[in-house]
Design an enzyme around this catalytic site. Structure first.
Site, PDB file in Angstrom:
ATOM      1  N   SER A 180       2.302  -3.689  12.634  1.00  0.00           N
ATOM      2  CA  SER A 180       1.085  -4.425  11.833  1.00  0.00           C
ATOM      3  C   SER A 180       1.305  -6.104  12.531  1.00  0.00           C
ATOM      4  O   SER A 180       0.240  -6.636  12.320  1.00  0.00           O
ATOM      5  CB  SER A 180       1.561  -4.699  10.562  1.00  0.00           C
ATOM      6  OG  SER A 180       2.844  -5.101  10.323  1.00  0.00           O
ATOM      7  N   HIS A 208      -2.284   0.984  10.097  1.00  0.00           N
ATOM      8  CA  HIS A 208      -3.210   0.493  10.864  1.00  0.00           C
ATOM      9  C   HIS A 208      -3.859   0.991  11.994  1.00  0.00           C
ATOM     10  O   HIS A 208      -4.352   0.600  12.919  1.00  0.00           O
ATOM     11  CB  HIS A 208      -2.680  -0.816  11.528  1.00  0.00           C
ATOM     12  CG  HIS A 208      -2.018  -1.917  10.407  1.00  0.00           C
ATOM     13  ND1 HIS A 208      -2.878  -2.836  10.105  1.00  0.00           N
ATOM     14  CD2 HIS A 208      -0.957  -2.168   9.703  1.00  0.00           C
ATOM     15  CE1 HIS A 208      -2.350  -3.724   9.339  1.00  0.00           C
ATOM     16  NE2 HIS A 208      -1.104  -2.866   8.705  1.00  0.00           N
ATOM     17  N   LYS A 239      -7.695  -0.733   4.218  1.00  0.00           N
ATOM     18  CA  LYS A 239      -8.042  -1.400   5.299  1.00  0.00           C
ATOM     19  C   LYS A 239      -9.248  -0.563   6.026  1.00  0.00           C
ATOM     20  O   LYS A 239     -10.403  -1.183   5.339  1.00  0.00           O
ATOM     21  CB  LYS A 239      -6.749  -1.453   6.434  1.00  0.00           C
ATOM     22  CG  LYS A 239      -5.525  -1.969   6.007  1.00  0.00           C
ATOM     23  CD  LYS A 239      -4.346  -1.777   6.854  1.00  0.00           C
ATOM     24  CE  LYS A 239      -3.182  -2.719   6.275  1.00  0.00           C
ATOM     25  NZ  LYS A 239      -2.709  -2.317   5.108  1.00  0.00           N
TER      26      LYS A 239
END
Length: 397
Positions: A180, A208, A239
């Site tokens: 991250s 991610h 996300k």
């Protein structure tokens, strides 16, 4: 006495330039937000990688779910809070991640806690990358299992530790897929070799990675074309998938076990129907139009990386939309971020304890929704301001 102690600790935090505060924002679209005073900012600090938070299909799905099922779930999944939307999403996630089954949690953070706390037993040993997300670190802590930390993405160090550390129970290797803060990618081929050699269970946090890497955007396994090597894949809905919550995918026997043993899942109120419907819609868009979203994201990433490097900034090499710009000192980093905010650009200033001393940075993220003009203008402002700050530092020195 407690308030005195806390006041002293806060004073030390402020003096070190490490104080954190909350900035309320209202997003008017995926890449622009407005504060209480009405000032609008270009946001280069979100994890909304595909820009789907404002996609018409996602908003309509959430709105329809509210009208049809109400605003809340009313209880945990195992009592009264089970919804069709959760079951549908889990089936879609399992298919997307080439797994047998999936389980949705309330947040990505709680997913890591729930998976590690649920699976680990006395005698097990966790081999954890030193740059793993805080939720992995905390999940290992509450499990009370022994944790062995290996150097970041250093497969030789991991091999040495797997060979030399005494293990009574099961070996677990736990790593982020895309890290991250640095945006680099775990070495899955090497991890696969070590997993097999030492009979380890491999857990990858792909928070991610989904919507970012892989030909279909499904993450680390797809990036390396190794769909069957990861035992459990942890992910988030907050996300690229434009909602809230987290999930884990893997073999059905493992997911069934977590349903029965993972306390963060068992004792949490289920996600609201609208949240689940939004995630379902976002995932459907990614699955049906991967090239549209991934193509824009990757083009924007490549452009912004090049513009910042051409402007003289120290950009950590990589290919993901997480673009770390190394500054060094925490005070200078936060001053840089504050001045950019004054110019209408929001970036994240990252300082200890999130990163080591001397490695403070701007964490710049781009999305598929940014326009080329927005990125070029932002890069011009960032590089010009950096030159000003450097000249100021040289004069003071």
């Amino acid at each position: 006495m407690l308030e005195t102690r806390i006041a002293e600790e806060l004073a030390c935090i402020r003096q070190a330039g490490l104080e954190r505060s909350i900035m309320d924002l209202h997003f008017v679209n995926p890449v622009q937000a407005r504060d209480w005073a009405g000032k609008t900012y270009l946001v280069l600090a979100s994890n909304n990688y595909l820009g789907l938070t404002h996609a018409r299909e996602v908003i309509e799905a959430a709105r329809a779910a509210v009208f049809k099922f109400g605003t809340g779930s009313s209880g945990s999944r195992l009592t009264t809070g089970g919804t069709f939307a959760a079951g549908e999403l889990e089936k879609r996630l399992a298919d997307f991640k080439h797994s047998e089954s999936a389980l949705v949690f309330n947040t990505g953070y709680m997913t890591n806690l729930g998976v590690l706390y649920g699976l680990l037993k006395p005698g097990d040993v966790v081999f954890s990358d030193e740059l793993n997300h805080a939720s992995i670190i905390d999940g290992c802590r509450i499990s009370r299992c022994r944790v062995v930390v290996y150097k970041h993405n250093d497969m030789e160090d991991l091999r040495r530790l797997l060979e030399t550390e005494k293990v009574i129970g099961q070996r677990f290797i736990v790593t982020d897929g895309v890290f991250s803060m640095d945006g680099d990618i775990a070495d899955l081929p090497a991890l696969a070799v070590l997993k097999k050699r030492f009979d380890a269970c491999l857990i990858v946090d792909d928070a991610h990675g989904v919507g970012v890497i892989g030909s279909d955007g499904s993450g680390t396994a797809a990036h390396y074309d190794m769909p069957d090597i990861i035992d459990l894949q942890v992910g988030t809905l907050s996300k690229a998938l434009a909602a809230e919550g987290g999930y884990v995918t893997g073999k059905k026997i493992l997911i069934d076990y977590l349903i029965n043993k993972s306390r963060p899942f068992i004792f949490s109120t289920a996600l609201a129907p609208a949240t689940l419907a939004a995630a379902n819609a976002a995932l459907r868009l990614l699955q049906t139009q991967p090239q549209k979203y991934l193509g824009s994201l990757r083009a924007n990433t490549k452009l912004m990386r090049r513009l910042l490097k051409d402007g003289g900034l120290q950009v950590v090499e990589g290919t993901t939309p997480i673009i770390p710009v190394l500054i060094g000192e925490a005070e200078l980093t936060m001053r840089f971020a504050d001045k950019l905010r004054g110019k209408g650009i929001l970036v994240s200033g990252i300082r200890p304890p999130t990163v080591p001393q001397g490695e403070s940075r701007l964490r710049i993220t781009v999305t598929a929704a940014h326009s080329e003009e927005q990125l070029r203008q932002a890069a011009q402002i960032i590089t010009a301001l950096w030159q000003e700050l450097r000249q100021g530092e040289e004069k003071e020195g």
